[in-house]
Write an enzyme that holds these catalytic residues in place. Structure first.
Site, PDB file in Angstrom:
ATOM      1  N   ASP A 106       0.854  -1.190   0.000  1.00 26.15           N
ATOM      2  CA  ASP A 106       0.000   0.000   0.000  1.00 26.15           C
ATOM      3  C   ASP A 106       0.885   1.233   0.000  1.00 26.15           C
ATOM      4  O   ASP A 106       2.050   1.165   0.422  1.00 26.15           O
ATOM      5  CB  ASP A 106      -0.925   0.013   1.229  1.00 26.15           C
ATOM      6  CG  ASP A 106      -1.911   1.169   1.183  1.00 26.15           C
ATOM      7  OD1 ASP A 106      -2.622   1.295   0.170  1.00 26.15           O
ATOM      8  OD2 ASP A 106      -1.965   1.958   2.138  1.00 26.15           O
ATOM      9  N   SER A 107       0.318   2.337  -0.460  1.00 26.46           N
ATOM     10  CA  SER A 107       1.070   3.585  -0.444  1.00 26.46           C
ATOM     11  C   SER A 107       1.333   4.062   0.980  1.00 26.46           C
ATOM     12  O   SER A 107       2.216   4.887   1.209  1.00 26.46           O
ATOM     13  CB  SER A 107       0.306   4.671  -1.216  1.00 26.46           C
ATOM     14  OG  SER A 107      -0.959   4.894  -0.618  1.00 26.46           O
ATOM     15  N   CYS A 133      -4.076  -1.146  -2.535  1.00 26.90           N
ATOM     16  CA  CYS A 133      -4.130   0.307  -2.696  1.00 26.90           C
ATOM     17  C   CYS A 133      -4.946   0.572  -3.952  1.00 26.90           C
ATOM     18  O   CYS A 133      -4.569   0.132  -5.045  1.00 26.90           O
ATOM     19  CB  CYS A 133      -2.718   0.880  -2.839  1.00 26.90           C
ATOM     20  SG  CYS A 133      -2.647   2.642  -3.233  1.00 26.90           S
ATOM     21  N   GLU A 145      -3.669   9.347   7.852  1.00 28.96           N
ATOM     22  CA  GLU A 145      -2.235   9.081   8.004  1.00 28.96           C
ATOM     23  C   GLU A 145      -1.644   9.878   9.176  1.00 28.96           C
ATOM     24  O   GLU A 145      -0.725   9.412   9.847  1.00 28.96           O
ATOM     25  CB  GLU A 145      -1.493   9.429   6.707  1.00 28.96           C
ATOM     26  CG  GLU A 145      -1.769   8.480   5.549  1.00 28.96           C
ATOM     27  CD  GLU A 145      -0.870   7.256   5.563  1.00 28.96           C
ATOM     28  OE1 GLU A 145       0.160   7.288   6.256  1.00 28.96           O
ATOM     29  OE2 GLU A 145      -1.200   6.269   4.887  1.00 28.96           O
ATOM     30  N   CYS A 188     -11.045   2.941  -0.874  1.00 32.39           N
ATOM     31  CA  CYS A 188      -9.691   3.252  -0.416  1.00 32.39           C
ATOM     32  C   CYS A 188      -9.499   2.474   0.863  1.00 32.39           C
ATOM     33  O   CYS A 188     -10.367   2.507   1.756  1.00 32.39           O
ATOM     34  CB  CYS A 188      -9.513   4.753  -0.172  1.00 32.39           C
ATOM     35  SG  CYS A 188      -7.903   5.181   0.551  1.00 32.39           S
ATOM     36  N   HIS A 192      -7.750   2.985   3.343  1.00 32.41           N
ATOM     37  CA  HIS A 192      -7.658   3.795   4.555  1.00 32.41           C
ATOM     38  C   HIS A 192      -9.029   4.026   5.195  1.00 32.41           C
ATOM     39  O   HIS A 192      -9.134   4.197   6.411  1.00 32.41           O
ATOM     40  CB  HIS A 192      -7.061   5.173   4.233  1.00 32.41           C
ATOM     41  CG  HIS A 192      -5.601   5.175   3.966  1.00 32.41           C
ATOM     42  ND1 HIS A 192      -5.053   4.624   2.843  1.00 32.41           N
ATOM     43  CD2 HIS A 192      -4.559   5.682   4.679  1.00 32.41           C
ATOM     44  CE1 HIS A 192      -3.731   4.788   2.866  1.00 32.41           C
ATOM     45  NE2 HIS A 192      -3.415   5.425   3.981  1.00 32.41           N
TER      46      HIS A 192
END
Length: 280
Positions: free
Chosen positions: A11-12, A74, A159, A193, A195
């Protein structure tokens, strides 16, 4: 010589850990290696070429660690880099390895959740602009009307850990309002996403009980299990010792470990790596 080793999950940043957690729940016997490119995150607003470059560097690094199979957990990388990697990069340099994404497995089943035929998709700017979900869902469920909404502030908030604060609710509600204003018939919303599951409780509160909120973790895990059943030649190359290793391109590993543990659901100890060393 063919690689025999762990399943790689990329993942990024840290969002892919929500997918890894679901995969481990369904397939606990395998070894796993997770890589978060936190040093260059977020990917959402970057160009196609940059996202491909970053993703391919990370994929090559994971191949060098022995991973024969990699999951791009991702959506942005799956939307902007996966096709080029599968069709151009792998045949030239790693013909025996495989890289899979998260968009196609999700598109295959998302239509099953909607009764009205109107599905909302929440994603990064890069995922939405790519049109990948429009194309894939149209392929598997052409009767479904897809309404997309980019949420560029969500990944930075997650993040940084700021998503827990009340101030983040302004941006959460803003994007949700923009989505539901597109159609009163939306009854299913996809978190496109990895996240976004950390915002799931707040998203459900603002959307209300009449709209189903769908995450990708269990969908991707079930799709991977099916893939391994259909491809025993790959399944036999995967080591099965139940190990989990975590790597990040962010040099502040304690900071990564603190945030990542919230996504993974248990304590993580990571190692810093520079994925660019040794890249072709």
């Amino acid at each position: 010589m063919l690689n025999n080793g762990p399943i790689g999950v990329f993942d990024s940043g840290i969002g892919g850990l929500t997918v890894l957690r679901s995969i481990i729940e369904q397939l606990p016997e395998y070894d796993y290696l997770y890589l978060g490119d936190n040093g260059r995150a977020p990917y959402g607003n970057r160009s196609f070429n940059t996202i491909h470059q970053y993703t391919w560097e990370c994929v090559q690094w994971m191949f060098r660690q022995g991973c024969p199979l990699i999951i791009l957990a991702c959506n942005t990388a799956s939307a902007k880099a996966l096709r080029t990697i599968q069709q151009q990069d792998l045949p030239k340099q790693h013909a025996e390895e495989r890289v899979l994404g998260v968009i196609r497995p999700t598109a295959e089943v998302i239509g099953q959740y909607s009764k009205t035929g109107h599905v909302g998709v929440l994603g990064t700017k890069g995922t939405v602009q790519s049109g990948s979900y429009l194309l894939e869902i149209a392929h598997f469920a052409p009767e479904i009307k897809v309404h997309q909404q980019a949420c560029p502030m969500w990944v930075p908030l997650i993040e940084s850990g700021e998503y827990k604060n009340d101030g983040a609710d302004y941006y959460i509600k803003q994007y949700l309002d923009q989505l539901v204003n597109q159609s009163e018939s939306i009854d299913t919303v996809l978190l496109a996403c990895t996240h976004y599951p950390l915002l799931e409780d707040k998203i459900k509160t603002y959307l209300g009980a009449d709209i189903k909120v769908i995450g990708q973790g269990d969908i991707v895990a079930a799709s991977l299990a099916d893939y391994l059943q259909r491809h025993p030649e790959m399944e036999q190359r995967l080591t099965k010792n139940g190990t989990r290793r975590f790597f990040t391109t962010m040099d502040d590993t304690p900071e990564f470990d603190n945030h990542a543990s919230q996504f993974f659901g248990s304590t993580i100890t990571s190692t810093f790596t520079d994925v660019r060393e040794g890249c072709a």
